[in-house]
Design an enzyme around this catalytic site. Structure first.
Site, PDB file in Angstrom:
ATOM      1  N   GLU A  41       0.849  -1.189   0.000  1.00  0.00           N
ATOM      2  CA  GLU A  41       0.000   0.000   0.000  1.00  0.00           C
ATOM      3  C   GLU A  41       0.891   1.249   0.000  1.00  0.00           C
ATOM      4  OE1 GLU A  41      -3.813   1.546   2.650  1.00  0.00           O
ATOM      5  OE2 GLU A  41      -2.205   0.461   3.644  1.00  0.00           O
ATOM      6  N   LYS A 110     -10.432  -0.025  -1.608  1.00  0.00           N
ATOM      7  CA  LYS A 110     -10.438  -0.415  -0.196  1.00  0.00           C
ATOM      8  C   LYS A 110     -11.794  -0.149   0.447  1.00  0.00           C
ATOM      9  CE  LYS A 110      -7.482   0.238   3.888  1.00  0.00           C
ATOM     10  NZ  LYS A 110      -6.333   1.027   4.403  1.00  0.00           N
ATOM     11  N   CYS A 151      -4.579  -3.766   3.521  1.00  0.00           N
ATOM     12  CA  CYS A 151      -4.203  -3.381   4.881  1.00  0.00           C
ATOM     13  C   CYS A 151      -5.303  -3.592   5.937  1.00  0.00           C
ATOM     14  CB  CYS A 151      -3.714  -1.939   4.881  1.00  0.00           C
ATOM     15  SG  CYS A 151      -2.743  -1.491   6.352  1.00  0.00           S
TER      16      CYS A 151
END
Length: 278
Positions: A41, A110, A151
């Site tokens: 990321e 995300k 993440c």
């Protein structure tokens, strides 16, 4: 068998330096014979939100990565980059998958946005400048099917079950994971996602402290479908190259059929609440 490289970087606010580090890592991955390279990321830019660094598919940094994928004949999973959402104040945090011709073959925005509130410190609030995505994605690529995430998604096991149900045999978890939570949670969560879904988990990570003061944990990992860590980095830039065996996923899923024993029809209903002292 599929050779892949998991890249650990220490990206910062200097995009030129970041792109040089990315190129060096991709050349290392290609030289090792990898079919895929996985970048963390915030690889292109890690610093305060700036709309100038939000890139459409034809933006200069994305064009450079596409050109490297094409030159090196290497599929590249760019773990997270700001892409337009239609709101200049809130970009998507997007994972982009480049095929070996340099085409963006898949994208994932995300879904879960990080927030950490610590006493006497400003909140780390990704939602202040990021728009959440609203769908999931898997990528079929020869012998593997890749499930995409980013993440903080790691803390939400239902997402990964969704990806496994769609056929994922490899879970990609590119990260800029907090050094505050990392020592306690990073490896435990990655191994749990591998064990729960009997998948490989590939977790390229950032290291170091960016210009906002956010410190990343590093310790990139590759975990096999039985939850064993087969490769790890420490707190320095690294390229971990491993061979993924699709047969290992098939064997483990035949031994332990937990994916077939899911009961989403039951989980969809709220839990019944009983009173002990009624």
């Amino acid at each position: 068998m599929t050779w892949v490289s998991v890249v650990q970087l220490g990206s910062g606010a200097d995009r030129g330096a970041n792109l040089e580090a990315i190129e060096k890592s991709l050349r290392t991955a290609a030289g090792a014979g990898s079919a895929f390279a996985f970048l963390p990321e915030a690889s292109i830019y890690r610093g305060p939100y700036d709309p100038a660094y939000v890139e459409a598919d034809d933006g200069p940094a994305l064009r450079r990565i596409a050109g490297l994928a094409r030159e090196l004949r290497l599929a590249v999973v760019l773990g997270g980059a700001w892409t337009p959402s239609g709101d200049a104040a809130h970009a998507y945090n997007s994972c982009l998958v480049f095929d070996r011709s340099g085409r963006i073959a898949a994208r994932y925005r995300k879904v879960h946005l990080f927030r950490l509130d610590r006493t006497d410190e400003p909140a780390d609030d990704e939602a202040a400048f990021t728009a959440p995505g609203d769908d999931t994605a898997v990528v079929r690529a020869g012998d593997i099917t890749l499930g995409l995430s980013i993440c903080y998604d790691l803390r939400f096991p239902a997402l990964y079950r969704n990806l496994a149900a769609a056929g994922a045999t490899v879970l990609s978890v590119p990260a800029n994971f907090s050094a505050y939570t990392g020592p306690a949670h990073w490896e435990a969560l990655l191994r749990a996602r591998a064990i729960e879904n009997l998948c490989y988990v590939l977790a390229p990570a950032q290291i170091g402290t960016d210009s906002t003061g956010f410190s990343a944990y590093g310790h990139s990992l590759v975990v096999d479908p039985w939850g064993t860590v087969v490769a790890r980095a420490d707190d320095a830039p690294a390229v971990l190259t491993v061979d993924l065996d699709p047969e290992a996923v098939r064997v483990r899923r035949n031994e332990l059929r937990s994916l077939q024993h899911d009961r989403p029809d039951v989980y969809a209903h709220p839990a019944r609440i009983e009173e002990l002292d009624g």
